[in-house]
Write a protein that holds these residues in place. Structure first.
Motif, PDB file in Angstrom:
ATOM      1  N   LEU A   1       0.827  -1.210   0.000  1.00 54.37           N
ATOM      2  CA  LEU A   1       0.000   0.000   0.000  1.00 54.37           C
ATOM      3  C   LEU A   1       0.862   1.262   0.000  1.00 54.37           C
ATOM      4  O   LEU A   1       0.536   2.246  -0.663  1.00 54.37           O
ATOM      5  N   VAL A   2       1.971   1.235   0.756  1.00 45.58           N
ATOM      6  CA  VAL A   2       2.868   2.390   0.768  1.00 45.58           C
ATOM      7  C   VAL A   2       3.480   2.606  -0.621  1.00 45.58           C
ATOM      8  O   VAL A   2       3.620   3.743  -1.083  1.00 45.58           O
ATOM      9  N   ALA A   3       3.813   1.510  -1.307  1.00 41.39           N
ATOM     10  CA  ALA A   3       4.376   1.620  -2.655  1.00 41.39           C
ATOM     11  C   ALA A   3       3.296   1.853  -3.706  1.00 41.39           C
ATOM     12  O   ALA A   3       3.594   2.027  -4.886  1.00 41.39           O
ATOM     13  N   ARG A   4       2.057   1.845  -3.309  1.00 38.22           N
ATOM     14  CA  ARG A   4       0.872   1.991  -4.164  1.00 38.22           C
ATOM     15  C   ARG A   4       0.829   0.959  -5.284  1.00 38.22           C
ATOM     16  O   ARG A   4       0.539   1.266  -6.436  1.00 38.22           O
ATOM     17  N   PHE A   5       1.110  -0.284  -4.931  1.00 42.01           N
ATOM     18  CA  PHE A   5       0.828  -1.379  -5.839  1.00 42.01           C
ATOM     19  C   PHE A   5      -0.664  -1.689  -5.803  1.00 42.01           C
ATOM     20  O   PHE A   5      -1.200  -2.288  -6.735  1.00 42.01           O
ATOM     21  N   TYR A   6      -1.310  -1.314  -4.720  1.00 44.14           N
ATOM     22  CA  TYR A   6      -2.759  -1.427  -4.561  1.00 44.14           C
ATOM     23  C   TYR A   6      -3.279  -0.130  -3.962  1.00 44.14           C
ATOM     24  O   TYR A   6      -2.547   0.592  -3.282  1.00 44.14           O
ATOM     25  N   ASP A   7      -4.561   0.143  -4.192  1.00 41.07           N
ATOM     26  CA  ASP A   7      -5.255   1.244  -3.532  1.00 41.07           C
ATOM     27  C   ASP A   7      -6.278   0.666  -2.567  1.00 41.07           C
ATOM     28  O   ASP A   7      -7.017  -0.262  -2.929  1.00 41.07           O
ATOM     29  N   PRO A   8      -6.361   1.191  -1.349  1.00 41.83           N
ATOM     30  CA  PRO A   8      -7.372   0.677  -0.421  1.00 41.83           C
ATOM     31  C   PRO A   8      -8.759   1.167  -0.835  1.00 41.83           C
ATOM     32  O   PRO A   8      -8.931   2.345  -1.183  1.00 41.83           O
ATOM     33  N   PRO A   9      -9.770   0.300  -0.807  1.00 46.30           N
ATOM     34  CA  PRO A   9     -11.129   0.756  -1.143  1.00 46.30           C
ATOM     35  C   PRO A   9     -11.709   1.695  -0.094  1.00 46.30           C
ATOM     36  O   PRO A   9     -12.597   2.499  -0.392  1.00 46.30           O
ATOM     37  N   VAL A  10     -11.199   1.578   1.151  1.00 45.59           N
ATOM     38  CA  VAL A  10     -11.670   2.440   2.240  1.00 45.59           C
ATOM     39  C   VAL A  10     -10.446   3.045   2.922  1.00 45.59           C
ATOM     40  O   VAL A  10      -9.465   2.353   3.191  1.00 45.59           O
ATOM     41  N   GLY A  11     -10.509   4.341   3.218  1.00 46.67           N
ATOM     42  CA  GLY A  11      -9.409   5.007   3.901  1.00 46.67           C
ATOM     43  C   GLY A  11      -8.355   5.517   2.933  1.00 46.67           C
ATOM     44  O   GLY A  11      -8.478   5.381   1.711  1.00 46.67           O
ATOM     45  N   THR A  12      -7.311   6.122   3.488  1.00 40.40           N
ATOM     46  CA  THR A  12      -6.255   6.714   2.657  1.00 40.40           C
ATOM     47  C   THR A  12      -4.882   6.345   3.193  1.00 40.40           C
ATOM     48  O   THR A  12      -4.696   6.142   4.392  1.00 40.40           O
ATOM     49  N   VAL A  13      -3.943   6.268   2.250  1.00 39.82           N
ATOM     50  CA  VAL A  13      -2.522   6.167   2.574  1.00 39.82           C
ATOM     51  C   VAL A  13      -1.898   7.432   2.012  1.00 39.82           C
ATOM     52  O   VAL A  13      -2.090   7.761   0.825  1.00 39.82           O
ATOM     53  N   ALA A  14      -1.149   8.176   2.853  1.00 35.59           N
ATOM     54  CA  ALA A  14      -0.675   9.490   2.433  1.00 35.59           C
ATOM     55  C   ALA A  14       0.816   9.658   2.698  1.00 35.59           C
ATOM     56  O   ALA A  14       1.386   9.040   3.610  1.00 35.59           O
ATOM     57  N   LEU A  15       1.442  10.490   1.865  1.00 34.96           N
ATOM     58  CA  LEU A  15       2.820  10.949   2.084  1.00 34.96           C
ATOM     59  C   LEU A  15       2.768  12.431   2.376  1.00 34.96           C
ATOM     60  O   LEU A  15       2.253  13.215   1.571  1.00 34.96           O
ATOM     61  N   ASP A  16       3.282  12.820   3.537  1.00 33.10           N
ATOM     62  CA  ASP A  16       3.247  14.230   3.951  1.00 33.10           C
ATOM     63  C   ASP A  16       1.851  14.821   3.780  1.00 33.10           C
ATOM     64  O   ASP A  16       1.678  15.955   3.322  1.00 33.10           O
ATOM     65  N   GLY A  17       0.831  14.022   4.111  1.00 35.89           N
ATOM     66  CA  GLY A  17      -0.541  14.488   4.068  1.00 35.89           C
ATOM     67  C   GLY A  17      -1.202  14.436   2.709  1.00 35.89           C
ATOM     68  O   GLY A  17      -2.386  14.774   2.583  1.00 35.89           O
ATOM     69  N   VAL A  18      -0.503  14.020   1.667  1.00 38.86           N
ATOM     70  CA  VAL A  18      -1.073  13.949   0.315  1.00 38.86           C
ATOM     71  C   VAL A  18      -1.457  12.498   0.019  1.00 38.86           C
ATOM     72  O   VAL A  18      -0.613  11.598   0.085  1.00 38.86           O
ATOM     73  N   ASP A  19      -2.743  12.288  -0.277  1.00 38.33           N
ATOM     74  CA  ASP A  19      -3.226  10.946  -0.621  1.00 38.33           C
ATOM     75  C   ASP A  19      -2.417  10.412  -1.809  1.00 38.33           C
ATOM     76  O   ASP A  19      -2.233  11.102  -2.820  1.00 38.33           O
ATOM     77  N   LEU A  20      -1.945   9.173  -1.700  1.00 43.51           N
ATOM     78  CA  LEU A  20      -1.138   8.597  -2.778  1.00 43.51           C
ATOM     79  C   LEU A  20      -1.892   8.551  -4.102  1.00 43.51           C
ATOM     80  O   LEU A  20      -1.284   8.613  -5.174  1.00 43.51           O
ATOM     81  N   ARG A  21      -3.218   8.471  -4.036  1.00 41.40           N
ATOM     82  CA  ARG A  21      -4.011   8.436  -5.271  1.00 41.40           C
ATOM     83  C   ARG A  21      -3.950   9.753  -6.027  1.00 41.40           C
ATOM     84  O   ARG A  21      -4.299   9.813  -7.202  1.00 41.40           O
ATOM     85  N   ALA A  22      -3.512  10.821  -5.344  1.00 43.96           N
ATOM     86  CA  ALA A  22      -3.425  12.129  -5.984  1.00 43.96           C
ATOM     87  C   ALA A  22      -2.010  12.446  -6.481  1.00 43.96           C
ATOM     88  O   ALA A  22      -1.785  13.488  -7.092  1.00 43.96           O
ATOM     89  N   VAL A  23      -1.060  11.562  -6.210  1.00 38.71           N
ATOM     90  CA  VAL A  23       0.340  11.790  -6.579  1.00 38.71           C
ATOM     91  C   VAL A  23       0.624  11.152  -7.935  1.00 38.71           C
ATOM     92  O   VAL A  23       0.237  10.002  -8.182  1.00 38.71           O
ATOM     93  N   ALA A  24       1.282  11.892  -8.820  1.00 41.61           N
ATOM     94  CA  ALA A  24       1.658  11.335 -10.119  1.00 41.61           C
ATOM     95  C   ALA A  24       2.557  10.122  -9.929  1.00 41.61           C
ATOM     96  O   ALA A  24       3.400  10.087  -9.033  1.00 41.61           O
ATOM     97  N   ASP A  25       2.359   9.117 -10.771  1.00 41.99           N
ATOM     98  CA  ASP A  25       3.091   7.864 -10.605  1.00 41.99           C
ATOM     99  C   ASP A  25       4.600   8.085 -10.668  1.00 41.99           C
ATOM    100  O   ASP A  25       5.352   7.492  -9.894  1.00 41.99           O
ATOM    101  N   ALA A  26       5.051   8.926 -11.596  1.00 45.68           N
ATOM    102  CA  ALA A  26       6.495   9.152 -11.737  1.00 45.68           C
ATOM    103  C   ALA A  26       7.072   9.755 -10.461  1.00 45.68           C
ATOM    104  O   ALA A  26       8.158   9.366 -10.005  1.00 45.68           O
ATOM    105  N   GLU A  27       6.353  10.707  -9.846  1.00 42.55           N
ATOM    106  CA  GLU A  27       6.841  11.323  -8.621  1.00 42.55           C
ATOM    107  C   GLU A  27       6.808  10.339  -7.460  1.00 42.55           C
ATOM    108  O   GLU A  27       7.725  10.304  -6.629  1.00 42.55           O
ATOM    109  N   LEU A  28       5.768   9.506  -7.427  1.00 44.21           N
ATOM    110  CA  LEU A  28       5.665   8.521  -6.348  1.00 44.21           C
ATOM    111  C   LEU A  28       6.810   7.509  -6.429  1.00 44.21           C
ATOM    112  O   LEU A  28       7.393   7.130  -5.405  1.00 44.21           O
TER     113      LEU A  28
END
Length: 612
Positions: free
Chosen positions: A415-442
């Motif tokens: 989940l931290v590496a965003r190989f999967y997205d959780p259907p409920v809740g969020t995983v964030a880096l410095d408060g930014v949801d990983l789903r909102a981070v561009a893949d290249a930057e992640l």
């Protein structure tokens, strides 16, 4: 059939299977035709040019029997009277039409060949590129053998259609229609007799198409299973030979080969029935025309040259129907293959790049990782792995996760590496949801080193350089020194230029792991995830890596999953995970010294006893 298609079968009553098969079959065909259209449409101009060439070629070919008829009925009688002009024109015209047809055939084969290769290259590129973009969840359920089957045997079926099938189709259709018109012009009664023979041919053609479609779906599925078995066996050859699995593999392959043989037998039986019927009708028509035409020639109602031309055309009229059979054979096989390929192309990534990505805030060497109300399961019907999980890892902290197998540790890493997205809740880096981070930057921010590290064929330096493709040779070697890999690399036959071969087979498991470490350190991520990354190292190498880790992980956020407590003890914080929940949390020293004892303290005592 894609995963979505297969799910339609679940819970279906037996009496509804046939109806559902028809519905799914129609959908698959429609999907295949859409894919084929998307491949052909950009090259329509080339295809139309090829069509013009084959039309011109057939026109010249059709001229031959007419010229022979004129030569028999006019040219030869005139030549006997001393006038050879008509016969010379017929002979010259026949030679000219033959040479022109040959030249047009050469041009057609070049143009159609380029058309076919462009289509195949486009399709192979689409499948490969799309497979790389699909999420890890797809590749974990869809074996590499199936992907290889899509890129090899299935595309080969389309290659057969484009290389031989289309040529046969165009030639056959133009010949049949062109000859039908000529036959009606030469002698309408005999022409109508011949066309009447097309009625049973059209019926058997329809039967052939319906039956062969199902037969070739079976062959495509069977050959895919064989390729999957080959790939699995070759990849696991060490285990095969170590545990003497050869006899079992042979039985499995024998069963798959028998399934493939039965599927092919069904397809060949259908093909044989079709070809037999077409040739039977053709031979009966030929016999009837010969008898009726001969009677009319004797009675003076038909010229001999016309009957000769009619017989020549009639032979050419039914021969192309065999070509139509071959095209139908190639077409149904190709459509069955396209059904499989389009199923892969229809799959959509479950982890997608955001349309409007949010940039991560400026930070130092580490970033805070936060799990907020995360619930996760690997499939909608699967068990819950993480039930409402909450965790905060401050920037720069090294956290070790320990616990029994299946506790959820590796799931957290994925989940931290965003190989999967959780259907409920969020995983964030410095408060930014990983789903909102561009893949290249992640991928620049988070790097994972796993137990099953993968090296590509090529030099050691190339494999380390994957961490940062722009890195210089000096930076690559510095990364290797940082993790203690420089010494063994320089001892290799060609040092950093040594080819590690397929899957890094030239190196030991520990050496491959060290190269993977160097690759990750070169990437210089803000968050480093080590998932059982030291499990392949021997004790001296592990100690060298631990010394390197202490300096490399300083001020960097790290998530360490390990069963070896020697690796865990370098962490700032230890989380004991059980059933997807954190049951103990503290520094290694605090958990070991806990007055009432605990799970980690018990693990530590067991570890010390194992060292005694």
């Amino acid at each position: 059939m894609s995963t979505t298609d297969e799910e339609q079968w679940r819970g279906v009553a037996a009496e509804d299977v046939e109806e559902l098969d028809a519905i799914v079959g129609a959908r698959l065909q429609r999907r295949s035709r859409v894919l084929l259209g998307s491949l052909v449409r950009p090259r329509l101009g080339t295809g139309l040019f090829a069509l013009l060439l084959v039309i011109a070629e057939n026109a010249l070919t059709l001229a031959g029997p007419v010229l022979i008829a004129v030569a028999i009925d006019t040219g030869i009688p005139n030549a006997l009277d001393g006038d050879t002009a008509a016969l010379a024109w017929c002979v010259g015209g026949y030679l000219g039409s033959g040479l022109g047809a040959a030249a047009l055939r050469f041009a057609f084969l070049k143009v159609s060949g380029r058309f076919g290769q462009d289509v195949l290259l486009d399709l192979r590129r689409r499948v490969f590129d799309h497979a790389q973009r699909l999420s890890l969840s797809f590749h974990e359920k869809y074996t590499s053998g199936k992907v290889i089957s899509r890129l090899t045997s299935d595309i080969d079926s389309l290659h057969d259609l484009l290389e031989d099938g289309l040529d046969g189709l165009l030639t056959a259709v133009l010949s049949v229609f062109g000859i039908a018109v000529v036959l009606l012009v030469l002698d309408p009664p005999l022409g109508l007799l011949v066309l009447a023979g097309l009625i049973p041919v059209l019926w058997v053609t329809r039967w052939f198409y319906l039956r062969s479609r199902h037969a070739y779906r079976g062959t495509r599925g069977a050959i895919a299973k064989i390729i999957v078995q080959f790939v699995e066996t070759m990849n696991g050859m060490r285990a095969v030979q170590a545990f003497r699995r050869e006899p079992r593999n042979e039985r499995i392959l024998a069963g798959l080969n028998d399934e493939f043989r039965r599927a092919n037998k069904t397809a060949l039986d259908v093909m044989a029935t079709f070809t037999m019927t077409v040739r039977l009708v053709g031979n009966l028509s030929l016999a009837l025309v010969l008898v009726i035409g001969a009677v009319r020639v004797v009675n003076g109602g038909l010229e001999l040259g016309v009957l000769t031309a009619f017989m020549l055309y009639l032979r050419r009229f039914y021969d192309p129907l065999d070509e139509l059979a071959m095209f139908a054979n190639s077409y149904t096989s190709a459509i069955a293959a396209l059904e499989k390929i389009s199923g892969v192309l229809e799959e959509r990534p479950t982890v997608v790049d955001p349309e409007s990505p949010v940039a991560l805030p400026a930070a130092g060497t580490g970033r805070a990782v936060t799990f907020a109300g995360v619930e996760f399961r690997y499939s909608p019907a699967g068990p819950v792995v993480l039930p409402e999980f909450d965790l905060t890892i401050p920037a720069g902290q090294t956290v070790a996760l320990v616990g029994a197998t299946g506790a959820g540790k590796s799931t957290l890493a994925k989940l931290v590496a965003r190989f999967y997205d959780p259907p409920v809740g969020t995983v964030a880096l410095d408060g930014v949801d990983l789903r909102a981070v561009a893949d290249a930057e992640l991928r620049r921010a988070v790097v994972t080193v796993t137990q099953e590290n993968f090296l590509f064929a090529g030099s050691v330096a190339d494999n380390i350089g994957l961490g940062r493709p722009s890195a210089s040779r000096a930076e690559i070697e510095a990364a290797a020194r940082a993790v203690g890999a420089d010494e063994f690399i320089r001892a290799l036959p060609d040092g950093y230029d040594t080819d590690v071969r397929k899957r890094g087979g030239r190196l030991s498991a520990g050496q491959r792991q060290m190269v993977a470490f160097a690759r990750a350190f070169l990437a210089d991520p803000a968050v480093l995830v080590l998932d059982e990354a030291t499990s392949s190292l021997d004790v001296p190498t592990e100690r060298a890596v631990q010394r390197a880790l202490e300096s490399v992980l300083a001020d960097r956020t790290a998530l360490i999953i390990a069963h070896r407590l020697s690796t865990v003890l370098i962490a700032d914080r230890v989380l004991v995970v059980e059933g997807g929940r954190v049951v103990e949390d503290g520094s290694p020293e605090e958990l070991i010294a806990h007055p009432s004892g605990g799970r980690f303290a018990a693990l530590h005592r067991t570890w010390l006893e194992s060292l005694a």
